[in-house]
Scaffold this motif. Structure first.
Motif, PDB file in Angstrom:
ATOM      1  N   PHE A  94       0.834  -1.212   0.000  1.00 38.77           N
ATOM      2  CA  PHE A  94       0.000   0.000   0.000  1.00 38.77           C
ATOM      3  C   PHE A  94       0.863   1.253   0.000  1.00 38.77           C
ATOM      4  O   PHE A  94       0.630   2.200  -0.779  1.00 38.77           O
ATOM      5  N   HIS A  95       1.882   1.277   0.838  1.00 36.99           N
ATOM      6  CA  HIS A  95       2.774   2.420   0.938  1.00 36.99           C
ATOM      7  C   HIS A  95       3.479   2.680  -0.386  1.00 36.99           C
ATOM      8  O   HIS A  95       3.546   3.826  -0.874  1.00 36.99           O
ATOM      9  N   SER A  96       4.003   1.639  -1.003  1.00 37.43           N
ATOM     10  CA  SER A  96       4.755   1.807  -2.246  1.00 37.43           C
ATOM     11  C   SER A  96       3.861   2.247  -3.402  1.00 37.43           C
ATOM     12  O   SER A  96       4.265   3.072  -4.228  1.00 37.43           O
ATOM     13  N   VAL A  97       2.650   1.680  -3.463  1.00 32.97           N
ATOM     14  CA  VAL A  97       1.734   2.026  -4.549  1.00 32.97           C
ATOM     15  C   VAL A  97       1.356   3.508  -4.498  1.00 32.97           C
ATOM     16  O   VAL A  97       1.155   4.148  -5.538  1.00 32.97           O
ATOM     17  N   LEU A  98       1.268   4.069  -3.310  1.00 33.09           N
ATOM     18  CA  LEU A  98       0.995   5.502  -3.182  1.00 33.09           C
ATOM     19  C   LEU A  98       2.237   6.345  -3.469  1.00 33.09           C
ATOM     20  O   LEU A  98       2.153   7.405  -4.101  1.00 33.09           O
ATOM     21  N   LEU A  99       3.396   5.873  -3.014  1.00 40.47           N
ATOM     22  CA  LEU A  99       4.601   6.690  -3.055  1.00 40.47           C
ATOM     23  C   LEU A  99       5.262   6.736  -4.429  1.00 40.47           C
ATOM     24  O   LEU A  99       5.661   7.814  -4.898  1.00 40.47           O
ATOM     25  N   VAL A 100       5.388   5.594  -5.089  1.00 44.31           N
ATOM     26  CA  VAL A 100       6.173   5.531  -6.330  1.00 44.31           C
ATOM     27  C   VAL A 100       5.606   6.428  -7.438  1.00 44.31           C
ATOM     28  O   VAL A 100       6.364   7.192  -8.055  1.00 44.31           O
ATOM     29  N   PRO A 101       4.299   6.392  -7.738  1.00 52.09           N
ATOM     30  CA  PRO A 101       3.793   7.300  -8.785  1.00 52.09           C
ATOM     31  C   PRO A 101       3.997   8.775  -8.439  1.00 52.09           C
ATOM     32  O   PRO A 101       4.280   9.589  -9.325  1.00 52.09           O
ATOM     33  N   ALA A 102       3.847   9.126  -7.169  1.00 55.38           N
ATOM     34  CA  ALA A 102       4.045  10.521  -6.765  1.00 55.38           C
ATOM     35  C   ALA A 102       5.503  10.942  -6.933  1.00 55.38           C
ATOM     36  O   ALA A 102       5.790  12.066  -7.372  1.00 55.38           O
ATOM     37  N   LEU A 103       6.441  10.067  -6.589  1.00 55.04           N
ATOM     38  CA  LEU A 103       7.857  10.364  -6.800  1.00 55.04           C
ATOM     39  C   LEU A 103       8.151  10.537  -8.285  1.00 55.04           C
ATOM     40  O   LEU A 103       8.886  11.448  -8.687  1.00 55.04           O
ATOM     41  N   ALA A 104       7.584   9.660  -9.111  1.00 54.49           N
ATOM     42  CA  ALA A 104       7.780   9.773 -10.560  1.00 54.49           C
ATOM     43  C   ALA A 104       7.255  11.111 -11.074  1.00 54.49           C
ATOM     44  O   ALA A 104       7.883  11.764 -11.919  1.00 54.49           O
ATOM     45  N   ALA A 105       6.107  11.542 -10.557  1.00 55.38           N
ATOM     46  CA  ALA A 105       5.535  12.823 -10.966  1.00 55.38           C
ATOM     47  C   ALA A 105       6.460  13.980 -10.587  1.00 55.38           C
ATOM     48  O   ALA A 105       6.615  14.941 -11.353  1.00 55.38           O
ATOM     49  N   ARG A 182      18.341  20.759   1.126  1.00 61.05           N
ATOM     50  CA  ARG A 182      19.168  20.386  -0.016  1.00 61.05           C
ATOM     51  C   ARG A 182      19.275  18.862  -0.088  1.00 61.05           C
ATOM     52  O   ARG A 182      19.123  18.193   0.921  1.00 61.05           O
ATOM     53  N   GLY A 183      19.578  18.381  -1.283  1.00 62.49           N
ATOM     54  CA  GLY A 183      19.804  16.959  -1.440  1.00 62.49           C
ATOM     55  C   GLY A 183      18.555  16.112  -1.441  1.00 62.49           C
ATOM     56  O   GLY A 183      18.648  14.886  -1.448  1.00 62.49           O
ATOM     57  N   HIS A 184      17.382  16.745  -1.444  1.00 55.01           N
ATOM     58  CA  HIS A 184      16.138  15.980  -1.339  1.00 55.01           C
ATOM     59  C   HIS A 184      15.934  15.038  -2.528  1.00 55.01           C
ATOM     60  O   HIS A 184      15.390  13.953  -2.379  1.00 55.01           O
ATOM     61  N   GLN A 185      16.400  15.453  -3.723  1.00 58.51           N
ATOM     62  CA  GLN A 185      16.192  14.587  -4.878  1.00 58.51           C
ATOM     63  C   GLN A 185      17.083  13.347  -4.826  1.00 58.51           C
ATOM     64  O   GLN A 185      16.735  12.313  -5.397  1.00 58.51           O
ATOM     65  N   SER A 186      18.210  13.438  -4.147  1.00 61.34           N
ATOM     66  CA  SER A 186      19.023  12.229  -3.972  1.00 61.34           C
ATOM     67  C   SER A 186      18.289  11.235  -3.076  1.00 61.34           C
ATOM     68  O   SER A 186      18.262  10.033  -3.346  1.00 61.34           O
ATOM     69  N   ALA A 187      17.660  11.743  -2.016  1.00 65.73           N
ATOM     70  CA  ALA A 187      16.871  10.874  -1.139  1.00 65.73           C
ATOM     71  C   ALA A 187      15.666  10.307  -1.883  1.00 65.73           C
ATOM     72  O   ALA A 187      15.333   9.121  -1.748  1.00 65.73           O
ATOM     73  N   MET A 188      15.022  11.137  -2.702  1.00 63.94           N
ATOM     74  CA  MET A 188      13.844  10.686  -3.446  1.00 63.94           C
ATOM     75  C   MET A 188      14.201   9.607  -4.453  1.00 63.94           C
ATOM     76  O   MET A 188      13.443   8.651  -4.652  1.00 63.94           O
ATOM     77  N   MET A 189      15.373   9.731  -5.090  1.00 65.35           N
ATOM     78  CA  MET A 189      15.786   8.705  -6.044  1.00 65.35           C
ATOM     79  C   MET A 189      16.075   7.385  -5.329  1.00 65.35           C
ATOM     80  O   MET A 189      15.709   6.305  -5.818  1.00 65.35           O
ATOM     81  N   CYS A 190      16.714   7.461  -4.165  1.00 71.03           N
ATOM     82  CA  CYS A 190      16.942   6.244  -3.379  1.00 71.03           C
ATOM     83  C   CYS A 190      15.615   5.619  -2.951  1.00 71.03           C
ATOM     84  O   CYS A 190      15.452   4.396  -2.984  1.00 71.03           O
ATOM     85  N   MET A 191      14.668   6.468  -2.556  1.00 70.52           N
ATOM     86  CA  MET A 191      13.336   5.976  -2.202  1.00 70.52           C
ATOM     87  C   MET A 191      12.678   5.306  -3.402  1.00 70.52           C
ATOM     88  O   MET A 191      12.092   4.215  -3.287  1.00 70.52           O
ATOM     89  N   PHE A 192      12.775   5.942  -4.553  1.00 76.19           N
ATOM     90  CA  PHE A 192      12.141   5.425  -5.761  1.00 76.19           C
ATOM     91  C   PHE A 192      12.709   4.057  -6.129  1.00 76.19           C
ATOM     92  O   PHE A 192      11.965   3.122  -6.449  1.00 76.19           O
ATOM     93  N   LEU A 193      14.034   3.931  -6.079  1.00 76.04           N
ATOM     94  CA  LEU A 193      14.680   2.662  -6.433  1.00 76.04           C
ATOM     95  C   LEU A 193      14.253   1.545  -5.491  1.00 76.04           C
ATOM     96  O   LEU A 193      14.013   0.410  -5.920  1.00 76.04           O
ATOM     97  N   GLY A 194      14.179   1.870  -4.195  1.00 77.74           N
ATOM     98  CA  GLY A 194      13.799   0.851  -3.221  1.00 77.74           C
ATOM     99  C   GLY A 194      12.325   0.490  -3.280  1.00 77.74           C
ATOM    100  O   GLY A 194      11.955  -0.686  -3.267  1.00 77.74           O
ATOM    101  N   GLU A 195      11.479   1.514  -3.366  1.00 78.35           N
ATOM    102  CA  GLU A 195      10.035   1.261  -3.315  1.00 78.35           C
ATOM    103  C   GLU A 195       9.496   0.679  -4.613  1.00 78.35           C
ATOM    104  O   GLU A 195       8.426   0.076  -4.622  1.00 78.35           O
ATOM    105  N   LEU A 196      10.235   0.826  -5.706  1.00 75.05           N
ATOM    106  CA  LEU A 196       9.786   0.249  -6.968  1.00 75.05           C
ATOM    107  C   LEU A 196       9.751  -1.272  -6.908  1.00 75.05           C
ATOM    108  O   LEU A 196       8.880  -1.911  -7.510  1.00 75.05           O
ATOM    109  N   THR A 197      10.681  -1.863  -6.181  1.00 74.07           N
ATOM    110  CA  THR A 197      10.708  -3.325  -6.054  1.00 74.07           C
ATOM    111  C   THR A 197       9.860  -3.825  -4.881  1.00 74.07           C
ATOM    112  O   THR A 197       9.584  -5.017  -4.789  1.00 74.07           O
ATOM    113  N   ASN A 198       9.452  -2.917  -4.006  1.00 78.20           N
ATOM    114  CA  ASN A 198       8.762  -3.318  -2.783  1.00 78.20           C
ATOM    115  C   ASN A 198       7.455  -4.060  -3.019  1.00 78.20           C
ATOM    116  O   ASN A 198       7.202  -5.087  -2.366  1.00 78.20           O
TER     117      ASN A 198
END
Length: 311
Positions: A94-105, A182-198
């Motif tokens: 549930f968490h990943s399905v909500l988070l990943v599309p929003a990060l992509a946007a 600062r650096g938020h997009q680096s954290a978001m990319m790490c989140m995206f990579l991890g949550e995409l497989t979740n």
């Protein structure tokens, strides 16, 4: 902010240049996050708003117990740890399905710069990013506290401690990004990579749990298990062996090349160590997924791979 009417530069990029490349209106996928951010009162700990983090902890904890009730009373799963773990996996999906599309946007709406400053972005983008960072932080706190520290006390397995370390590292990284702005997009990319497989990983885990239960171990369940095992193993190896390391190399380069002017060196060192600790810590999972994947490969390809390994 501006001085004498001139835009502030962040590395080689000016605020006005970045804003000119961005959508002036928030994407549809982010509008509900913006509505949520605007509709709740602000609860702060020091300089940070933690309202969405607290709401996430409460909502996901409630959802977890709802999933557990459904598994036990609707699907006739036993009232045991296996149902608790399956419920936790469903919340993870549930968490990943909500988070990943929003990060992509967010990535599609803003030029990608891992070390970039938050202040160069429109206000709607800053609010959306903050909401997503809070949402992910809330999930990490909920999962580590409820599903590991409380429900598995005092019998912690090595994998439990590994997950706790991952959740703590992720929370510290996201919180530091918010504090420094600062650096938020680096954290978001790490989140995206991890949550995409979740979702694939947790679907596989639920399917694996079902194989041990008489109520659920039928032909359909076995087919779903095979599909989810193959899908998870494939995408995990792809993300952690190829795509993840490449993107992490780019993040590391950007942080040290451009970010060193605005981000403290100590923070850069910690962020770099955290990023690569996750990649290196994935090696046992990669090996396990690769061993699972081999039984789905054609026999000729498997034999060729085995021969190459012997050489």
């Amino acid at each position: 902010m501006a001085t004498n009417g001139k835009p502030i530069s962040n590395g080689n990029t000016c605020i006005n240049d970045v804003k000119s490349e961005m959508n002036t209106q928030p994407p549809a996928l982010l509008r509900n996050w913006l509505r949520l951010s605007a509709s709740v009162p602000s609860i702060r700990i020091g300089p940070l708003d933690v309202t969405i983090t607290l709401l996430t902890i409460a909502a996901l904890s409630t959802l977890r117990f709802a999933f557990m009730y459904m598994l036990i009373h609707v699907f006739q799963w036993p009232d045991a740890m296996i149902s608790r773990d399956a419920a936790a996996s469903l919340v993870g999906i549930f968490h990943s399905v909500l988070l990943v599309p929003a990060l992509a946007a967010c990535f599609l709406a803003h030029p990608y710069s891992p070390s970039g400053a938050m202040e160069i972005s429109p206000l709607w983008y800053q609010r959306a990013v903050t909401a997503l960072l809070q949402f992910c932080t809330g999930y990490m706190i909920y999962d580590g506290t409820l599903n590991i520290l409380i429900l598995k006390y005092p019998n912690y397995a090595p994998s439990d401690l590994m997950f706790l370390g991952h959740h703590l590292a992720t929370t510290l990284y996201m919180t530091a990004c918010r504090l420094l702005e600062r650096g938020h997009q680096s954290a978001m990319m790490c989140m995206f990579l991890g949550e995409l497989t979740n979702p694939f990983q947790n679907s596989y885990m639920v399917a694996e749990f079902a194989q041990t239960l008489e109520c659920c171990n039928g032909h359909v369940s076995q087919l779903l298990f095979s599909v989810t095992e193959c899908a998870f193993s494939s995408i995990y190896c792809l993300m952690r062996v190829i795509i993840g390391p490449i993107l992490c190399l780019h993040i590391t380069f950007d942080l040290w090349w451009r970010g060193r002017h605005t981000i403290p060196w100590g923070v850069l060192v910690v962020w770099t160590l955290l990023i690569w600790a996750v990649i290196i810590g994935s090696i046992p999972w990669i090996q396990d997924c690769w061993s699972k994947l081999q039984k789905y490969l054609p026999e000729a390809a498997t034999a060729l791979l085995s021969k190459n390994e012997e050489l």
